[in-house]
Write a protein that holds these residues in place. Structure first.
Motif, PDB file in Angstrom:
ATOM      1  N   ASP A  32       0.851  -1.172   0.000  1.00  0.00           N
ATOM      2  CA  ASP A  32       0.000   0.000   0.000  1.00  0.00           C
ATOM      3  C   ASP A  32       0.892   1.228   0.000  1.00  0.00           C
ATOM      4  O   ASP A  32       2.095   1.156  -0.211  1.00  0.00           O
ATOM      5  N   ASN A  33       0.251   2.344   0.296  1.00  0.00           N
ATOM      6  CA  ASN A  33       1.020   3.573   0.400  1.00  0.00           C
ATOM      7  C   ASN A  33       1.892   3.586   1.650  1.00  0.00           C
ATOM      8  O   ASN A  33       2.916   4.243   1.675  1.00  0.00           O
ATOM      9  N   ILE A  34       1.471   2.852   2.683  1.00  0.00           N
ATOM     10  CA  ILE A  34       2.234   2.822   3.929  1.00  0.00           C
ATOM     11  C   ILE A  34       1.951   1.520   4.664  1.00  0.00           C
ATOM     12  O   ILE A  34       0.810   1.076   4.748  1.00  0.00           O
ATOM     13  N   PHE A  35       3.016   0.851   5.192  1.00  0.00           N
ATOM     14  CA  PHE A  35       2.858  -0.416   5.907  1.00  0.00           C
ATOM     15  C   PHE A  35       4.113  -0.681   6.742  1.00  0.00           C
ATOM     16  O   PHE A  35       5.144  -0.012   6.599  1.00  0.00           O
ATOM     17  N   ASN A  62       2.850  11.297   1.858  1.00  0.00           N
ATOM     18  CA  ASN A  62       3.116  12.172   2.990  1.00  0.00           C
ATOM     19  C   ASN A  62       2.319  11.680   4.193  1.00  0.00           C
ATOM     20  O   ASN A  62       1.088  11.656   4.163  1.00  0.00           O
ATOM     21  N   ALA A  63       3.020  11.282   5.221  1.00  0.00           N
ATOM     22  CA  ALA A  63       2.349  10.736   6.405  1.00  0.00           C
ATOM     23  C   ALA A  63       3.223  10.994   7.625  1.00  0.00           C
ATOM     24  O   ALA A  63       4.448  11.023   7.540  1.00  0.00           O
ATOM     25  N   LYS A 125      -0.323   4.423  14.793  1.00  0.00           N
ATOM     26  CA  LYS A 125      -1.370   5.350  14.374  1.00  0.00           C
ATOM     27  C   LYS A 125      -0.716   6.395  13.485  1.00  0.00           C
ATOM     28  O   LYS A 125       0.243   7.060  13.878  1.00  0.00           O
ATOM     29  N   ILE A 126      -1.237   6.550  12.267  1.00  0.00           N
ATOM     30  CA  ILE A 126      -0.622   7.470  11.309  1.00  0.00           C
ATOM     31  C   ILE A 126      -1.665   8.465  10.786  1.00  0.00           C
ATOM     32  O   ILE A 126      -2.869   8.191  10.768  1.00  0.00           O
ATOM     33  N   THR A 127      -1.162   9.596  10.376  1.00  0.00           N
ATOM     34  CA  THR A 127      -1.979  10.613   9.711  1.00  0.00           C
ATOM     35  C   THR A 127      -1.379  10.843   8.341  1.00  0.00           C
ATOM     36  O   THR A 127      -0.209  11.217   8.226  1.00  0.00           O
ATOM     37  N   MET A 128      -2.175  10.626   7.283  1.00  0.00           N
ATOM     38  CA  MET A 128      -1.645  10.714   5.925  1.00  0.00           C
ATOM     39  C   MET A 128      -2.521  11.620   5.063  1.00  0.00           C
ATOM     40  O   MET A 128      -3.701  11.847   5.360  1.00  0.00           O
ATOM     41  N   GLU A 129      -1.908  12.135   4.029  1.00  0.00           N
ATOM     42  CA  GLU A 129      -2.623  13.002   3.091  1.00  0.00           C
ATOM     43  C   GLU A 129      -3.272  12.170   1.999  1.00  0.00           C
ATOM     44  O   GLU A 129      -2.678  11.230   1.475  1.00  0.00           O
ATOM     45  N   VAL A 130      -4.520  12.524   1.661  1.00  0.00           N
ATOM     46  CA  VAL A 130      -5.238  11.884   0.546  1.00  0.00           C
ATOM     47  C   VAL A 130      -5.867  12.973  -0.310  1.00  0.00           C
ATOM     48  O   VAL A 130      -6.110  14.095   0.152  1.00  0.00           O
ATOM     49  N   ASN A 131      -6.124  12.647  -1.550  1.00  0.00           N
ATOM     50  CA  ASN A 131      -6.759  13.617  -2.444  1.00  0.00           C
ATOM     51  C   ASN A 131      -8.211  13.854  -2.036  1.00  0.00           C
ATOM     52  O   ASN A 131      -8.924  12.918  -1.651  1.00  0.00           O
ATOM     53  N   LYS A 155      -5.412   6.529  10.336  1.00  0.00           N
ATOM     54  CA  LYS A 155      -5.702   5.102  10.356  1.00  0.00           C
ATOM     55  C   LYS A 155      -4.625   4.367  11.149  1.00  0.00           C
ATOM     56  O   LYS A 155      -3.557   4.914  11.459  1.00  0.00           O
ATOM     57  N   PHE A 156      -4.919   3.119  11.479  1.00  0.00           N
ATOM     58  CA  PHE A 156      -3.978   2.272  12.203  1.00  0.00           C
ATOM     59  C   PHE A 156      -3.408   1.223  11.258  1.00  0.00           C
ATOM     60  O   PHE A 156      -4.136   0.661  10.433  1.00  0.00           O
TER      61      PHE A 156
END
Length: 353
Positions: A32-35, A62-63, A125-131, A155-156
């Motif tokens: 995915d975008n982050i894992f 970006n997260a 726990k992460i905070t990421m940018e989405v369109n 999301k977690f």
């Protein structure tokens, strides 16, 4: 792998090329975008043997990562290898996709019992940018303004659990086995070449190598009765540039020789389980012969003088200590006072004559 096939088209024979297909496992299919990926150096070990566990974060968006804690490693003795103060990212391309990778921490795990154990997953726990979804409503949307239509999403994410098989140590256990698992060397020495009667010196024992330092001790050492022994001080100097617990464990004894001449410090034998050969290994040192200078006769005479004191002398000393400032001091001052009074009285009586 799909093999080639043979056939005919318009009377002409042909052979197709074989097709290779790369099957991704569950963790890599999660690109995915982050894992998170949990890496271990072994999945089958012995009781007390080290597992090196590393957690890595992969991302291509970006997260930001919220502060987190490592999970509880039940059934393990845990030593810290690396804990980042802040996340440092390095670039890596996986299947044509560029990712940023950060080391979330490394631990040395030592299983305490022979059984199948689970290394738990790490939760972030992460905070990421989405369109923004609003962008799709405008058919004439200019990608130039894409950065102005971003949303943040929380999301977690979790790493996968790891199952470890832990085997028992081979039987029988050696008599001089005190818990060492790994790869070690053993030596001992004294800190001085000139040893004197009744003067202390330091005797050091070093165990150097890689393994479960802190989980084993030295075998019992039988020192000569001619030495006075103080309990040892224990310290460990860790090698910080290894992915395994490595360094030097030192035991320091303070010994005081009570007799001159040659005093022997016995050899030391220690058995440990060698994780490279998966066999028992015994380490041993040579015995040390120490030459102690000094005059035993003077020492014996000195001790004999103290021992030959009579009981009466001891009683006299106790009596003097008990009576300081009391009977004799009071009587002496009282006699002087009475003598002065008698003298004055005599002068007054004889004065008229």
């Amino acid at each position: 792998f799909i093999p080639s096939i043979n056939g005919k088209i318009d009377g002409k024979k042909f052979t197709s090329k074989p097709i290779s297909i790369k099957i991704k496992n569950k963790s890599s299919s999660k690109l995915d975008n982050i894992f998170i990926v949990a890496e271990i150096n072994k999945d089958e070990i012995y009781v007390g043997e080290q597992i090196t566990l590393s957690y890595f974060l992969y991302k291509n968006v970006n997260a930001s990562v919220e502060p987190f804690q490592m999970p509880e490693f039940t059934g393990f003795w845990v030593e810290d290898i690396f804990t980042p103060r802040r996340l440092n990212y390095k670039n890596k391309i996986i299947n044509g996709v560029k990712y940023q990778i950060a080391n979330l921490g490394q631990k040395a795990l030592f299983p305490m019992t022979a059984d199948d154990v689970i290394i738990p997953s790490l939760k972030l726990k992460i905070t990421m940018e989405v369109n923004s979804k609003k962008k799709g409503r405008d058919p004439f949307f200019d990608p130039f303004f894409d950065s102005f239509f971003k949303e943040t999403k929380t999301k977690f994410i979790f790493s996968e659990e790891k199952k470890i098989k832990v085997n028992e140590l081979p039987k029988p256990l050696p008599k001089n086995f005190t818990g060492g698992i790994g790869l070690f060397t053993l030596n001992h020495k004294v800190d001085s070449d000139s040893l004197k009667l009744n003067e202390g010196f330091v005797y050091k024992i070093h165990v150097k190598g890689t393994g479960n330092f802190g989980l084993f001790s030295l075998p019992k050492i039988t020192f000569s009765d001619e030495l006075e022994i103080f309990p040892p001080a224990n310290k460990f100097e860790k090698d910080s540039f290894q992915n395994e617990i490595s360094g030097i464990q030192t035991w320091e004894y303070i010994l005081i020789p009570r007799k001159s001449g040659i005093i022997n410090i016995p050899s030391i034998e220690m058995s440990y389980f060698n994780t490279d050969t998966e066999k028992w290994t015994t380490l041993s040192t040579n015995s040390l012969k120490l030459k102690i200078s000094g005059d035993n006769r003077y020492n014996e005479e000195k001790l004999g003088t103290y021992n030959s004191q009579s009981i009466d002398e001891v009683k006299d000393i106790r009596y003097i200590n008990a009576d300081i400032g009391k009977p004799k001091f009071v009587k002496r001052n009282f006699s002087r006072l009475m003598l002065s009074i008698y003298s004055v009285a005599l002068i007054l009586i004889m004065g008229p004559y």
